[in-house]
Design an enzyme around this catalytic site. Structure first.
Site, mmCIF file in Angstrom:
data_model
loop_
_atom_site.group_PDB
_atom_site.id
_atom_site.type_symbol
_atom_site.label_atom_id
_atom_site.label_comp_id
_atom_site.label_asym_id
_atom_site.label_seq_id
_atom_site.Cartn_x
_atom_site.Cartn_y
_atom_site.Cartn_z
ATOM 1 N N GLU A 26 0.803 -1.143 -0.022
ATOM 2 C CA GLU A 26 -0.096 -0.002 -0.053
ATOM 3 C C GLU A 26 1.035 1.190 0.036
ATOM 4 O O GLU A 26 2.008 1.235 0.710
ATOM 5 C CB GLU A 26 -0.946 0.018 1.066
ATOM 6 N N HIS A 58 -7.712 1.369 1.287
ATOM 7 C CA HIS A 58 -7.708 1.233 2.776
ATOM 8 C C HIS A 58 -8.575 2.380 3.760
ATOM 9 O O HIS A 58 -8.027 3.009 4.400
ATOM 10 C CB HIS A 58 -6.331 1.103 3.302
#
Length: 328
Positions: free
Chosen positions: A266, A285
């Site tokens: 990420e 997220h």
């Protein structure tokens, strides 16, 4: 005076609002530039400079913790998941690790149901077709016709199952720990093996913690057990899924689709094949999105920090009232 490394991404945008509180408690702040999380190397640049931290998913590995000890006394994690912190190393070094359990149960479980409804009712694809000038009637399903399998029946998993029950879905659950019989009976959940759950579920929701037993739980082997036409939803942690195996299963049609809020790396790399897949819904997220929940976590995280440093937290309620009035 203590020094605090403040790197929690959701707290950084509002740090000035809380600065008078930190000053009142004689806490000096180090506020770095953060893009999602701090890496090992980024934290190491501050090693030995701070007594406590309010962090997000920063990489507090054994190497980092050893470099930050003995000065570092408290890690106050903003949120629930602490898989990015080597807790065993922290315990050996006398560093407290604190978090906020059950922080985002409601918004995350709502997100899961949103994804289920989107796929079952084909909502994004109908909208896309209409805006492209196409009058199409896409086949949908009632949730009452579908089976939901939840992997990880903790706080979020239970909330997902309760919501799905209201839609009349058939419910399967899987967990490595026993689940309270009253919850199972009251909600009509059938607890079963992972293999059986994957083979019978139209929607699979991953809601387990990331730990040695769940790392790459969804992999090339377990994806072969999945019912044809199933949709995988991951709002837990990215490494629960072997991303390359998932991409292969989607490309080969073994999965009908996926909804992913978390990823192995990420932010998601721009060259990821997931970004070009029409049957995949992606989010950054962000299934915890709820300003009200964020506010609660701000205060719980600050309380954990102060308490861990042995400070008097009795005045926090007054501070909360004062800063809330100023915000309003």
């Amino acid at each position: 005076m203590y020094t605090v490394l403040l790197s929690a991404p959701y707290l950084l945008p509002v740090v000035e609002r809380f600065r008078p509180l930190f000053e009142d408690y004689r806490l000096a702040l180090i506020v770095p530039q953060v893009h999602e999380r701090l890496s090992e190397e980024e934290i190491l640049t501050y090693a030995g400079q701070f007594d406590a931290t309010i962090c997000g998913d920063d990489r507090y590995t054994e190497r980092v913790l050893q470099a930050c000890a003995p000065r570092l006394k408290v890690i106050s994690k903003w949120g629930t998941g602490i898989d990015s912190i080597d807790r065993q190393a922290a315990a050996r070094l006398g560093i407290q690790v604190r978090n906020t359990p059950n922080a985002f149960t409601l918004p995350v479980s709502d997100s899961v149901l949103g994804y289920i409804l989107a796929f079952a009712r084909q909502l994004p694809w109908m909208d896309r077709a209409m805006k492209a000038g196409q009058w199409q009637k896409l086949p949908g399903r009632s949730l009452s016709e579908c089976t939901l399998g939840v992997v990880g029946v903790g706080n979020v998993g239970k909330a997902v199952l309760r919501r799905a029950r209201a839609f009349g879905m058939r419910l399967l659950g899987n967990d490595i720990v026993p689940i309270a019989p009253d919850f199972v009976l009251e909600n009509g959940v059938e607890m079963t093996t992972l293999r059986d759950l994957l083979a019978r579920s139209d929607f699979i929701s991953l809601n387990c913690d990331l730990n040695p037993t769940s790392y790459h739980l969804i992999n090339s082997e377990s994806l072969r057990w999945v019912k044809p036409g199933a949709v995988l939803i991951n709002t837990a942690r990215g490494p629960v899924v072997d991303e390359s195996a998932l991409i292969a299963a989607l490309q080969e049609g073994r999965l009908a689709g996926a909804a992913l809020d978390v990823f192995e790396v990420e932010p998601l790399p721009l060259d990821s094949p997931l970004l070009k897949m029409d049957n995949v819904m992606l989010a950054a997220h962000n299934s915890n999105a709820s300003p009200a929940a964020w506010e609660r976590v701000h205060w719980n995280t600050i309380r954990n920090l102060l308490d861990g440093l042995g400070m008097d937290v009795s005045g926090l309620d007054e501070w909360k009232k004062r800063l809330s009035e100023n915000q309003g």
